[in-house]
Design an enzyme around this catalytic site. Structure first.
Site, mmCIF file in Angstrom:
data_model
loop_
_atom_site.group_PDB
_atom_site.id
_atom_site.type_symbol
_atom_site.label_atom_id
_atom_site.label_comp_id
_atom_site.label_asym_id
_atom_site.label_seq_id
_atom_site.Cartn_x
_atom_site.Cartn_y
_atom_site.Cartn_z
ATOM 1 N N HIS A 44 0.882 -1.175 0.000
ATOM 2 C CA HIS A 44 0.000 0.000 0.000
ATOM 3 C C HIS A 44 0.914 1.217 0.000
ATOM 4 O O HIS A 44 1.989 1.189 0.608
ATOM 5 C CB HIS A 44 -0.844 0.084 1.270
ATOM 6 C CG HIS A 44 -1.712 -1.102 1.563
ATOM 7 N ND1 HIS A 44 -1.246 -2.215 2.205
ATOM 8 C CD2 HIS A 44 -3.029 -1.321 1.328
ATOM 9 C CE1 HIS A 44 -2.235 -3.082 2.348
ATOM 10 N NE2 HIS A 44 -3.330 -2.576 1.822
ATOM 11 N N ASP A 69 2.371 1.990 3.334
ATOM 12 C CA ASP A 69 3.315 1.027 3.944
ATOM 13 C C ASP A 69 4.745 1.475 3.711
ATOM 14 O O ASP A 69 5.626 1.220 4.530
ATOM 15 C CB ASP A 69 3.228 -0.368 3.286
ATOM 16 C CG ASP A 69 1.865 -0.994 3.358
ATOM 17 O OD1 ASP A 69 1.103 -0.648 4.265
ATOM 18 O OD2 ASP A 69 1.576 -1.847 2.484
ATOM 19 N N GLU A 74 -10.447 -6.902 -4.949
ATOM 20 C CA GLU A 74 -10.256 -7.959 -3.943
ATOM 21 C C GLU A 74 -11.496 -8.032 -3.057
ATOM 22 O O GLU A 74 -11.685 -7.204 -2.169
ATOM 23 C CB GLU A 74 -9.006 -7.637 -3.106
ATOM 24 C CG GLU A 74 -8.683 -8.715 -2.088
ATOM 25 C CD GLU A 74 -7.429 -8.409 -1.295
ATOM 26 O OE1 GLU A 74 -6.462 -7.864 -1.866
ATOM 27 O OE2 GLU A 74 -7.426 -8.714 -0.093
ATOM 28 N N GLU A 115 -8.777 -13.815 -1.998
ATOM 29 C CA GLU A 115 -8.012 -14.129 -0.786
ATOM 30 C C GLU A 115 -8.699 -15.256 -0.020
ATOM 31 O O GLU A 115 -9.910 -15.217 0.211
ATOM 32 C CB GLU A 115 -7.898 -12.874 0.084
ATOM 33 C CG GLU A 115 -7.208 -13.123 1.402
ATOM 34 C CD GLU A 115 -6.805 -11.842 2.115
ATOM 35 O OE1 GLU A 115 -6.435 -10.871 1.425
ATOM 36 O OE2 GLU A 115 -6.875 -11.825 3.341
ATOM 37 N N HIS A 130 -10.703 -14.292 3.073
ATOM 38 C CA HIS A 130 -11.923 -13.545 2.736
ATOM 39 C C HIS A 130 -13.014 -14.503 2.257
ATOM 40 O O HIS A 130 -14.197 -14.293 2.531
ATOM 41 C CB HIS A 130 -11.636 -12.508 1.648
ATOM 42 C CG HIS A 130 -10.661 -11.449 2.070
ATOM 43 N ND1 HIS A 130 -10.323 -10.396 1.271
ATOM 44 C CD2 HIS A 130 -9.952 -11.299 3.215
ATOM 45 C CE1 HIS A 130 -9.443 -9.622 1.906
ATOM 46 N NE2 HIS A 130 -9.204 -10.158 3.083
ATOM 47 N N ASP A 183 -4.485 -13.733 -2.988
ATOM 48 C CA ASP A 183 -3.838 -13.413 -1.717
ATOM 49 C C ASP A 183 -3.831 -14.710 -0.918
ATOM 50 O O ASP A 183 -4.883 -15.213 -0.492
ATOM 51 C CB ASP A 183 -4.596 -12.300 -0.975
ATOM 52 C CG ASP A 183 -4.067 -10.924 -1.341
ATOM 53 O OD1 ASP A 183 -3.257 -10.818 -2.285
ATOM 54 O OD2 ASP A 183 -4.462 -9.937 -0.676
ATOM 55 N N ASP A 237 -10.428 -11.970 10.024
ATOM 56 C CA ASP A 237 -9.374 -12.167 9.036
ATOM 57 C C ASP A 237 -8.044 -12.373 9.765
ATOM 58 O O ASP A 237 -7.315 -11.413 10.002
ATOM 59 C CB ASP A 237 -9.341 -10.889 8.176
ATOM 60 C CG ASP A 237 -8.704 -11.071 6.820
ATOM 61 O OD1 ASP A 237 -8.455 -12.225 6.434
ATOM 62 O OD2 ASP A 237 -8.465 -10.054 6.144
ATOM 63 N N ASP A 285 -5.436 -13.921 8.729
ATOM 64 C CA ASP A 285 -4.289 -13.786 7.808
ATOM 65 C C ASP A 285 -3.105 -14.667 8.199
ATOM 66 O O ASP A 285 -1.964 -14.198 8.277
ATOM 67 C CB ASP A 285 -3.826 -12.319 7.746
ATOM 68 C CG ASP A 285 -4.774 -11.437 6.956
ATOM 69 O OD1 ASP A 285 -5.553 -11.959 6.144
ATOM 70 O OD2 ASP A 285 -4.713 -10.205 7.147
ATOM 71 N N ASP A 297 -0.519 -12.563 1.665
ATOM 72 C CA ASP A 297 -1.169 -11.573 2.524
ATOM 73 C C ASP A 297 -1.353 -12.263 3.876
ATOM 74 O O ASP A 297 -2.463 -12.629 4.268
ATOM 75 C CB ASP A 297 -2.507 -11.145 1.905
ATOM 76 C CG ASP A 297 -3.074 -9.921 2.601
ATOM 77 O OD1 ASP A 297 -2.518 -9.537 3.645
ATOM 78 O OD2 ASP A 297 -4.072 -9.365 2.109
HETATM 79 C C1 XLS Z 1 -7.405 -6.894 4.047
HETATM 80 C C2 XLS Z 1 -6.930 -7.057 2.679
HETATM 81 C C3 XLS Z 1 -5.784 -6.136 2.313
HETATM 82 C C4 XLS Z 1 -5.610 -6.119 0.823
HETATM 83 C C5 XLS Z 1 -4.826 -4.956 0.342
HETATM 84 O O1 XLS Z 1 -8.135 -7.718 4.575
HETATM 85 O O2 XLS Z 1 -6.602 -8.380 2.490
HETATM 86 O O3 XLS Z 1 -4.626 -6.529 2.950
HETATM 87 O O4 XLS Z 1 -5.024 -7.282 0.357
HETATM 88 O O5 XLS Z 1 -5.395 -3.753 0.684
HETATM 89 NI NI NI Z 2 -5.606 -9.190 0.851
HETATM 90 NI NI NI Z 3 -7.394 -9.811 4.093
#
Ligand code: XLS
Ligand code: NI
Ligand code: NI
Length: 436
Positions: free
Chosen positions: A98, A101, A229, A265, A268, A293, A304, A306, A336
Protein backbone atom coordinates in the site's frame (compact mmCIF):
# COMPACT_ATOMS: atom_id res chain seq x y z
CA UNK A 1 23.28 -8.09 4.78
CA UNK A 2 22.22 -5.59 7.38
CA UNK A 3 18.96 -7.09 8.62
CA UNK A 4 18.74 -10.79 7.78
CA UNK A 5 21.70 -13.03 8.41
CA UNK A 6 20.57 -16.25 6.74
CA UNK A 7 22.03 -17.42 3.48
CA UNK A 8 19.60 -17.83 0.58
CA UNK A 9 17.09 -20.58 1.23
CA UNK A 10 17.79 -23.67 -0.82
CA UNK A 11 15.90 -26.79 -1.76
CA UNK A 12 16.90 -29.75 0.42
CA UNK A 13 14.16 -32.20 -0.53
CA UNK A 14 11.29 -33.84 1.30
CA UNK A 15 13.31 -35.44 4.12
CA UNK A 16 14.91 -32.22 5.32
CA UNK A 17 13.87 -31.00 8.78
CA UNK A 18 15.53 -27.63 8.37
CA UNK A 19 12.99 -24.82 8.91
CA UNK A 20 15.10 -22.61 6.64
CA UNK A 21 15.10 -24.93 3.63
CA UNK A 22 12.52 -25.86 1.01
CA UNK A 23 11.31 -29.46 1.09
CA UNK A 24 9.05 -29.15 -1.96
CA UNK A 25 9.49 -25.76 -3.61
CA UNK A 26 11.80 -26.50 -6.50
CA UNK A 27 10.94 -24.07 -9.31
CA UNK A 28 12.42 -26.13 -12.13
CA UNK A 29 10.37 -29.22 -11.43
CA UNK A 30 8.06 -30.12 -14.34
CA UNK A 31 4.80 -32.10 -14.20
CA UNK A 32 2.51 -32.56 -17.17
CA UNK A 33 4.54 -30.05 -19.19
CA UNK A 34 4.17 -27.30 -16.56
CA UNK A 35 7.09 -25.79 -14.70
CA UNK A 36 6.45 -25.24 -11.01
CA UNK A 37 8.16 -21.84 -10.94
CA UNK A 38 5.91 -20.50 -13.72
CA UNK A 39 2.76 -21.27 -11.75
CA UNK A 40 4.14 -20.21 -8.36
CA UNK A 41 4.82 -16.50 -8.76
CA UNK A 42 5.26 -15.74 -5.06
CA UNK A 43 5.03 -12.26 -3.63
CA UNK A 44 5.85 -10.84 -0.19
CA UNK A 45 3.33 -8.42 1.36
CA UNK A 46 5.08 -5.31 2.63
CA UNK A 47 2.47 -4.48 5.25
CA UNK A 48 2.47 -7.73 7.21
CA UNK A 49 6.17 -8.38 6.95
CA UNK A 50 7.84 -4.98 7.26
CA UNK A 51 5.38 -2.67 8.96
CA UNK A 52 3.28 -4.86 11.28
CA UNK A 53 4.52 -5.25 14.85
CA UNK A 54 2.22 -7.87 16.34
CA UNK A 55 -0.16 -5.47 18.06
CA UNK A 56 -3.79 -6.53 18.40
CA UNK A 57 -6.89 -4.81 19.84
CA UNK A 58 -5.81 -5.93 23.32
CA UNK A 59 -2.10 -5.35 23.32
CA UNK A 60 0.83 -3.46 21.92
CA UNK A 61 3.41 -4.78 19.47
CA UNK A 62 5.55 -7.76 20.40
CA UNK A 63 8.02 -7.54 17.55
CA UNK A 64 11.20 -5.50 17.60
CA UNK A 65 12.66 -5.57 14.13
CA UNK A 66 16.19 -4.59 13.22
CA UNK A 67 14.83 -1.59 11.32
CA UNK A 68 12.73 -0.34 14.24
CA UNK A 69 15.61 1.69 15.67
CA UNK A 70 14.85 4.30 12.98
CA UNK A 71 11.88 6.59 12.55
CA UNK A 72 10.21 8.67 9.82
CA UNK A 73 11.85 8.56 6.42
CA UNK A 74 14.90 6.77 7.83
CA UNK A 75 12.63 3.96 8.95
CA UNK A 76 11.04 3.83 5.49
CA UNK A 77 14.51 3.53 3.92
CA UNK A 78 15.60 0.86 6.40
CA UNK A 79 12.45 -1.16 5.71
CA UNK A 80 13.14 -0.94 2.00
CA UNK A 81 16.63 -2.30 2.51
CA UNK A 82 15.31 -5.09 4.74
CA UNK A 83 12.62 -5.93 2.20
CA UNK A 84 15.03 -6.47 -0.67
CA UNK A 85 17.26 -8.54 1.61
CA UNK A 86 14.34 -10.79 2.49
CA UNK A 87 13.28 -11.15 -1.16
CA UNK A 88 16.81 -12.30 -1.99
CA UNK A 89 16.97 -14.67 0.99
CA UNK A 90 13.69 -16.31 0.01
CA UNK A 91 14.29 -16.18 -3.73
CA UNK A 92 10.89 -14.52 -4.16
CA UNK A 93 10.44 -12.56 -7.38
CA UNK A 94 7.54 -10.22 -6.49
CA UNK A 95 6.18 -7.99 -3.75
CA UNK A 96 3.10 -5.87 -3.01
CA UNK A 97 2.46 -2.72 -0.99
CA UNK A 98 0.00 0.00 0.00
CA UNK A 99 1.25 3.54 -0.58
CA UNK A 100 1.33 4.20 3.18
CA UNK A 101 3.31 1.03 3.94
CA UNK A 102 6.37 2.29 2.14
CA UNK A 103 6.48 5.96 3.13
CA UNK A 104 5.03 7.97 6.03
CA UNK A 105 2.22 10.47 5.64
CA UNK A 106 3.28 14.09 5.90
CA UNK A 107 1.26 17.02 7.22
CA UNK A 108 -0.21 17.69 3.79
CA UNK A 109 -0.93 15.57 0.74
CA UNK A 110 1.91 17.39 -1.04
CA UNK A 111 4.38 16.39 1.64
CA UNK A 112 3.01 12.84 1.69
CA UNK A 113 3.56 12.62 -2.07
CA UNK A 114 7.09 13.97 -1.71
CA UNK A 115 7.87 11.23 0.82
CA UNK A 116 6.41 8.68 -1.52
CA UNK A 117 8.41 9.96 -4.50
CA UNK A 118 11.66 9.64 -2.63
CA UNK A 119 11.03 6.04 -1.56
CA UNK A 120 9.62 5.02 -4.93
CA UNK A 121 12.80 6.33 -6.56
CA UNK A 122 14.93 4.17 -4.25
CA UNK A 123 12.61 1.25 -4.77
CA UNK A 124 12.94 1.52 -8.53
CA UNK A 125 16.69 1.28 -8.22
CA UNK A 126 16.49 -1.74 -5.89
CA UNK A 127 14.11 -3.43 -8.33
CA UNK A 128 16.46 -2.82 -11.23
CA UNK A 129 19.46 -4.16 -9.34
CA UNK A 130 17.69 -7.27 -8.01
CA UNK A 131 15.25 -8.12 -10.81
CA UNK A 132 12.43 -8.31 -8.25
CA UNK A 133 9.13 -7.05 -9.69
CA UNK A 134 6.07 -5.35 -8.29
CA UNK A 135 3.09 -7.73 -8.44
CA UNK A 136 0.71 -4.96 -7.41
CA UNK A 137 0.35 -1.82 -5.40
CA UNK A 138 -2.72 -0.24 -3.89
CA UNK A 139 -3.81 2.81 -1.95
CA UNK A 140 -4.45 2.62 1.76
CA UNK A 141 -7.82 4.34 2.07
CA UNK A 142 -8.85 2.86 5.38
CA UNK A 143 -6.35 3.68 8.17
CA UNK A 144 -6.53 7.48 8.46
CA UNK A 145 -9.55 9.00 10.30
CA UNK A 146 -10.57 10.89 7.13
CA UNK A 147 -11.91 7.54 5.85
CA UNK A 148 -14.25 7.13 8.81
CA UNK A 149 -17.33 7.17 6.52
CA UNK A 150 -15.65 5.36 3.65
CA UNK A 151 -13.32 6.28 0.81
CA UNK A 152 -14.85 6.36 -2.69
CA UNK A 153 -18.18 5.57 -0.99
CA UNK A 154 -17.91 8.26 1.67
CA UNK A 155 -20.89 10.57 2.23
CA UNK A 156 -18.34 13.42 2.05
CA UNK A 157 -17.40 14.54 -1.48
CA UNK A 158 -14.12 16.03 -0.21
CA UNK A 159 -13.07 12.54 0.83
CA UNK A 160 -13.96 11.23 -2.63
CA UNK A 161 -11.72 13.93 -4.13
CA UNK A 162 -8.89 13.12 -1.74
CA UNK A 163 -9.13 9.45 -2.69
CA UNK A 164 -9.03 10.34 -6.36
CA UNK A 165 -5.80 12.26 -5.79
CA UNK A 166 -4.40 9.31 -3.84
CA UNK A 167 -5.25 6.70 -6.47
CA UNK A 168 -4.02 8.99 -9.26
CA UNK A 169 -0.66 9.07 -7.51
CA UNK A 170 -0.77 5.32 -6.87
CA UNK A 171 -1.33 4.68 -10.58
CA UNK A 172 1.62 6.89 -11.43
CA UNK A 173 3.66 4.82 -8.97
CA UNK A 174 2.39 1.64 -10.60
CA UNK A 175 3.43 2.93 -13.99
CA UNK A 176 6.86 4.04 -12.79
CA UNK A 177 7.58 0.70 -11.11
CA UNK A 178 6.06 -1.44 -13.87
CA UNK A 179 3.45 -2.98 -11.58
CA UNK A 180 1.83 -6.04 -13.10
CA UNK A 181 -1.52 -5.21 -11.49
CA UNK A 182 -3.31 -2.53 -9.51
CA UNK A 183 -5.59 -3.63 -6.65
CA UNK A 184 -8.72 -2.15 -5.13
CA UNK A 185 -9.58 -3.54 -1.74
CA UNK A 186 -12.50 -1.66 -0.20
CA UNK A 187 -12.08 -2.03 3.53
CA UNK A 188 -14.21 1.03 4.24
CA UNK A 189 -16.33 0.77 1.08
CA UNK A 190 -19.52 -0.45 2.66
CA UNK A 191 -21.85 0.61 5.41
CA UNK A 192 -22.66 0.08 9.06
CA UNK A 193 -26.37 0.97 9.08
CA UNK A 194 -28.97 1.68 6.41
CA UNK A 195 -30.50 4.31 8.70
CA UNK A 196 -27.91 6.84 7.48
CA UNK A 197 -26.84 5.31 4.16
CA UNK A 198 -27.69 6.07 0.54
CA UNK A 199 -26.65 2.65 -0.74
CA UNK A 200 -27.43 3.44 -4.37
CA UNK A 201 -25.39 6.66 -4.44
CA UNK A 202 -22.47 4.98 -2.67
CA UNK A 203 -22.32 2.15 -5.20
CA UNK A 204 -22.76 4.55 -8.14
CA UNK A 205 -19.89 6.64 -6.77
CA UNK A 206 -17.67 3.60 -6.35
CA UNK A 207 -18.27 2.75 -10.00
CA UNK A 208 -17.60 6.37 -11.05
CA UNK A 209 -14.35 6.20 -9.13
CA UNK A 210 -13.26 3.00 -10.84
CA UNK A 211 -14.11 4.37 -14.26
CA UNK A 212 -11.93 7.40 -13.50
CA UNK A 213 -9.09 5.06 -12.52
CA UNK A 214 -9.44 3.08 -15.75
CA UNK A 215 -9.47 6.31 -17.78
CA UNK A 216 -6.43 7.72 -16.04
CA UNK A 217 -4.49 4.48 -16.43
CA UNK A 218 -5.17 4.62 -20.15
CA UNK A 219 -4.13 8.27 -20.25
CA UNK A 220 -0.72 7.63 -18.67
CA UNK A 221 -0.16 4.32 -20.45
CA UNK A 222 -0.29 2.06 -17.38
CA UNK A 223 -1.05 -1.36 -18.82
CA UNK A 224 -1.24 -3.45 -15.63
CA UNK A 225 -4.34 -5.47 -14.84
CA UNK A 226 -6.93 -3.87 -12.53
CA UNK A 227 -8.09 -6.18 -9.75
CA UNK A 228 -10.86 -6.07 -7.17
CA UNK A 229 -10.26 -7.96 -3.94
CA UNK A 230 -13.60 -9.08 -2.51
CA UNK A 231 -14.17 -9.31 1.23
CA UNK A 232 -17.54 -9.58 2.97
CA UNK A 233 -16.87 -7.68 6.17
CA UNK A 234 -14.19 -6.30 8.49
CA UNK A 235 -13.60 -3.49 9.02
CA UNK A 236 -16.98 -2.44 7.58
CA UNK A 237 -20.01 -4.53 8.54
CA UNK A 238 -21.43 -4.78 5.00
CA UNK A 239 -18.75 -4.44 2.33
CA UNK A 240 -19.85 -3.82 -1.25
CA UNK A 241 -17.44 -6.38 -2.75
CA UNK A 242 -18.79 -9.21 -0.60
CA UNK A 243 -17.45 -12.13 -2.64
CA UNK A 244 -16.46 -13.08 -6.20
CA UNK A 245 -20.05 -13.31 -7.45
CA UNK A 246 -21.02 -9.96 -5.92
CA UNK A 247 -17.93 -8.21 -7.27
CA UNK A 248 -18.52 -9.62 -10.76
CA UNK A 249 -22.16 -8.50 -10.71
CA UNK A 250 -21.03 -5.00 -9.69
CA UNK A 251 -18.46 -4.87 -12.50
CA UNK A 252 -21.03 -6.12 -14.98
CA UNK A 253 -23.72 -3.69 -13.86
CA UNK A 254 -21.43 -0.69 -14.19
CA UNK A 255 -19.72 -1.62 -17.46
CA UNK A 256 -16.37 -2.29 -15.81
CA UNK A 257 -16.05 -6.02 -16.43
CA UNK A 258 -13.64 -5.79 -19.35
CA UNK A 259 -11.21 -3.72 -17.29
CA UNK A 260 -11.04 -5.83 -14.14
CA UNK A 261 -10.30 -9.27 -12.81
CA UNK A 262 -10.43 -10.50 -9.23
CA UNK A 263 -7.76 -10.85 -6.58
CA UNK A 264 -9.13 -13.58 -4.34
CA UNK A 265 -8.01 -14.13 -0.79
CA UNK A 266 -8.44 -17.41 1.07
CA UNK A 267 -9.43 -15.89 4.41
CA UNK A 268 -11.92 -13.54 2.74
CA UNK A 269 -13.56 -16.54 1.09
CA UNK A 270 -14.06 -18.27 4.41
CA UNK A 271 -15.42 -15.07 5.99
CA UNK A 272 -17.99 -15.00 3.18
CA UNK A 273 -19.00 -18.57 4.03
CA UNK A 274 -17.24 -20.07 1.02
CA UNK A 275 -14.22 -22.24 0.50
CA UNK A 276 -11.27 -20.63 -1.27
CA UNK A 277 -11.64 -23.07 -4.16
CA UNK A 278 -15.29 -22.03 -4.55
CA UNK A 279 -14.27 -18.40 -5.06
CA UNK A 280 -11.52 -19.38 -7.50
CA UNK A 281 -13.89 -21.60 -9.48
CA UNK A 282 -16.59 -18.94 -9.69
CA UNK A 283 -14.05 -16.44 -11.02
CA UNK A 284 -12.29 -18.91 -13.29
CA UNK A 285 -15.33 -20.09 -15.17
CA UNK A 286 -16.14 -16.43 -15.94
CA UNK A 287 -12.60 -15.65 -17.09
CA UNK A 288 -12.15 -13.34 -14.09
CA UNK A 289 -9.46 -15.12 -12.06
CA UNK A 290 -6.64 -12.59 -11.82
CA UNK A 291 -4.46 -13.14 -8.76
CA UNK A 292 -4.59 -14.53 -5.25
CA UNK A 293 -3.84 -13.41 -1.72
CA UNK A 294 -2.49 -16.55 -0.11
CA UNK A 295 -3.27 -17.01 3.56
CA UNK A 296 -5.70 -18.94 5.70
CA UNK A 297 -8.16 -18.18 8.43
CA UNK A 298 -8.94 -20.11 11.57
CA UNK A 299 -12.24 -22.00 11.28
CA UNK A 300 -12.87 -21.30 14.96
CA UNK A 301 -12.53 -17.54 14.58
CA UNK A 302 -14.75 -15.16 12.65
CA UNK A 303 -12.22 -12.59 11.52
CA UNK A 304 -9.37 -12.17 9.04
CA UNK A 305 -6.53 -13.83 10.91
CA UNK A 306 -4.29 -13.79 7.81
CA UNK A 307 -2.26 -16.83 8.81
CA UNK A 308 0.42 -18.24 6.57
CA UNK A 309 -1.14 -20.97 4.42
CA UNK A 310 -0.30 -24.52 5.52
CA UNK A 311 -3.58 -26.33 4.87
CA UNK A 312 -2.76 -28.71 2.04
CA UNK A 313 -6.34 -29.38 0.98
CA UNK A 314 -6.77 -25.70 0.29
CA UNK A 315 -3.42 -25.19 -1.42
CA UNK A 316 -4.05 -28.26 -3.59
CA UNK A 317 -7.55 -27.25 -4.63
CA UNK A 318 -6.42 -23.65 -5.18
CA UNK A 319 -3.57 -24.79 -7.43
CA UNK A 320 -6.00 -27.09 -9.20
CA UNK A 321 -8.06 -24.04 -10.21
CA UNK A 322 -4.98 -22.01 -11.09
CA UNK A 323 -3.56 -24.73 -13.34
CA UNK A 324 -6.92 -25.23 -15.04
CA UNK A 325 -6.87 -21.46 -15.56
CA UNK A 326 -3.50 -22.01 -17.30
CA UNK A 327 -1.80 -19.94 -14.60
CA UNK A 328 -2.61 -16.46 -13.37
CA UNK A 329 -1.29 -14.38 -16.27
CA UNK A 330 -0.12 -11.09 -14.79
CA UNK A 331 -1.26 -12.23 -11.36
CA UNK A 332 0.59 -14.18 -8.71
CA UNK A 333 0.49 -15.65 -5.24
CA UNK A 334 0.81 -12.86 -2.71
CA UNK A 335 1.36 -13.88 0.91
CA UNK A 336 -1.17 -11.57 2.52
CA UNK A 337 -0.21 -13.30 5.75
CA UNK A 338 1.34 -12.38 9.04
CA UNK A 339 3.29 -14.31 11.62
CA UNK A 340 1.41 -14.85 14.88
CA UNK A 341 1.89 -12.35 17.67
CA UNK A 342 3.91 -14.89 19.62
CA UNK A 343 6.17 -15.65 16.65
CA UNK A 344 8.06 -12.43 17.23
CA UNK A 345 11.59 -13.37 16.23
CA UNK A 346 12.81 -11.99 12.92
CA UNK A 347 13.71 -15.46 11.63
CA UNK A 348 10.04 -16.43 12.03
CA UNK A 349 9.39 -14.23 8.99
CA UNK A 350 11.65 -16.48 6.96
CA UNK A 351 10.32 -19.78 8.33
CA UNK A 352 6.74 -18.61 7.76
CA UNK A 353 7.32 -17.77 4.11
CA UNK A 354 9.18 -21.04 3.61
CA UNK A 355 6.20 -22.91 5.11
CA UNK A 356 3.77 -21.06 2.83
CA UNK A 357 5.86 -21.57 -0.28
CA UNK A 358 6.30 -25.27 0.46
CA UNK A 359 2.58 -25.70 1.13
CA UNK A 360 1.79 -24.19 -2.27
CA UNK A 361 4.51 -26.32 -3.88
CA UNK A 362 2.90 -29.45 -2.43
CA UNK A 363 -0.47 -28.20 -3.65
CA UNK A 364 0.99 -27.55 -7.10
CA UNK A 365 2.50 -31.06 -7.32
CA UNK A 366 -0.69 -32.80 -6.20
CA UNK A 367 -2.89 -30.66 -8.46
CA UNK A 368 -0.63 -30.98 -11.50
CA UNK A 369 -0.64 -34.77 -11.10
CA UNK A 370 -4.42 -34.88 -10.57
CA UNK A 371 -4.89 -32.91 -13.77
CA UNK A 372 -2.29 -34.89 -15.69
CA UNK A 373 -4.18 -38.06 -14.75
CA UNK A 374 -7.54 -36.35 -15.46
CA UNK A 375 -8.83 -37.78 -12.18
CA UNK A 376 -11.74 -35.45 -11.49
CA UNK A 377 -12.20 -34.50 -15.16
CA UNK A 378 -13.05 -38.09 -16.02
CA UNK A 379 -15.42 -38.38 -13.07
CA UNK A 380 -17.14 -35.13 -14.01
CA UNK A 381 -17.39 -36.03 -17.69
CA UNK A 382 -19.05 -39.32 -16.78
CA UNK A 383 -21.36 -37.66 -14.26
CA UNK A 384 -22.76 -35.27 -16.86
CA UNK A 385 -22.75 -37.74 -19.75
CA UNK A 386 -26.54 -37.51 -20.07
CA UNK A 387 -26.07 -34.04 -21.54
CA UNK A 388 -23.90 -35.33 -24.39
CA UNK A 389 -26.52 -37.54 -26.00
CA UNK A 390 -30.26 -37.85 -26.55
CA UNK A 391 -32.52 -35.42 -24.74
CA UNK A 392 -29.63 -33.90 -22.76
CA UNK A 393 -27.86 -32.98 -25.95
CA UNK A 394 -30.99 -31.35 -27.27
CA UNK A 395 -31.16 -29.26 -24.08
CA UNK A 396 -27.59 -27.95 -24.31
CA UNK A 397 -27.88 -27.36 -28.05
CA UNK A 398 -30.97 -25.23 -27.50
CA UNK A 399 -33.21 -27.60 -29.45
CA UNK A 400 -35.54 -28.44 -26.58
CA UNK A 401 -38.39 -26.48 -25.04
CA UNK A 402 -40.95 -27.11 -22.31
CA UNK A 403 -43.32 -28.84 -24.71
CA UNK A 404 -40.75 -31.29 -26.12
CA UNK A 405 -39.42 -31.95 -22.62
CA UNK A 406 -42.93 -32.59 -21.32
CA UNK A 407 -43.50 -35.09 -24.09
CA UNK A 408 -40.22 -36.80 -23.20
CA UNK A 409 -41.09 -36.92 -19.47
CA UNK A 410 -44.58 -38.25 -20.23
CA UNK A 411 -43.15 -41.08 -22.32
CA UNK A 412 -42.59 -42.94 -19.07
CA UNK A 413 -38.83 -43.59 -19.31
CA UNK A 414 -37.72 -44.40 -15.75
CA UNK A 415 -35.34 -41.90 -14.08
CA UNK A 416 -32.18 -43.65 -12.88
CA UNK A 417 -29.70 -41.73 -10.69
CA UNK A 418 -26.24 -42.99 -9.76
CA UNK A 419 -24.03 -42.26 -6.73
CA UNK A 420 -21.95 -39.08 -6.53
CA UNK A 421 -19.18 -41.10 -4.77
CA UNK A 422 -17.96 -38.15 -2.74
CA UNK A 423 -16.19 -40.16 -0.04
CA UNK A 424 -14.21 -42.15 -2.59
CA UNK A 425 -13.23 -38.93 -4.37
CA UNK A 426 -11.99 -37.42 -1.12
CA UNK A 427 -9.85 -40.46 -0.46
CA UNK A 428 -8.43 -40.19 -3.98
CA UNK A 429 -7.52 -36.59 -3.23
CA UNK A 430 -5.78 -37.78 -0.07
CA UNK A 431 -3.78 -40.31 -2.07
CA UNK A 432 -2.55 -37.64 -4.47
CA UNK A 433 -1.56 -35.30 -1.65
CA UNK A 434 0.22 -38.08 0.21
CA UNK A 435 2.21 -39.14 -2.81
CA UNK A 436 3.86 -35.81 -3.66
C1 XLS B 1 -7.40 -6.89 4.05
C2 XLS B 1 -6.93 -7.06 2.68
C3 XLS B 1 -5.78 -6.14 2.31
C4 XLS B 1 -5.61 -6.12 0.82
C5 XLS B 1 -4.83 -4.96 0.34
O1 XLS B 1 -8.14 -7.72 4.57
O2 XLS B 1 -6.60 -8.38 2.49
O3 XLS B 1 -4.63 -6.53 2.95
O4 XLS B 1 -5.02 -7.28 0.36
O5 XLS B 1 -5.40 -3.75 0.68
NI1 NI C 1 -5.61 -9.19 0.85
NI1 NI D 1 -7.39 -9.81 4.09
Amino acid sequence: MAYFSRTPISYEGRDSRNPYAFKHYNPNEVIGGRRMGDDLKFSVAYWHTFTANGSDPFGVGTMQRGWDRFSGMDLAKARLEAAFELFATLGVGYFCFHDRDIAPEGDTLKETNRNLDEIVGLMEKNMKDSGVKLLWNTANMFTHPRFVHGAATSCNADVFAYCAAQVKKALETAKQLGAQNYVFWGGREGYETLLNTDLKLEQDNLARFMHMAVDYAREIGFDGQFLIEPKPKEPTKHQYDFDAATAMAFLQQYGLKDHFKLNLEANHATLAGHTFEHELRVARVSGMLGSIDANQGDPLLGWDTDEFPTDLYTTTLAMYEIILNDGLGKGGINFDAKVRRASFEQDDLIAAHVAGMDSFAIGWKAAAKLIEDQVFENVIAERYRSFTEGIGREIVEGKADFKSLEAYALSGKPIVNVSGKQEWLRSLLNQYILSV
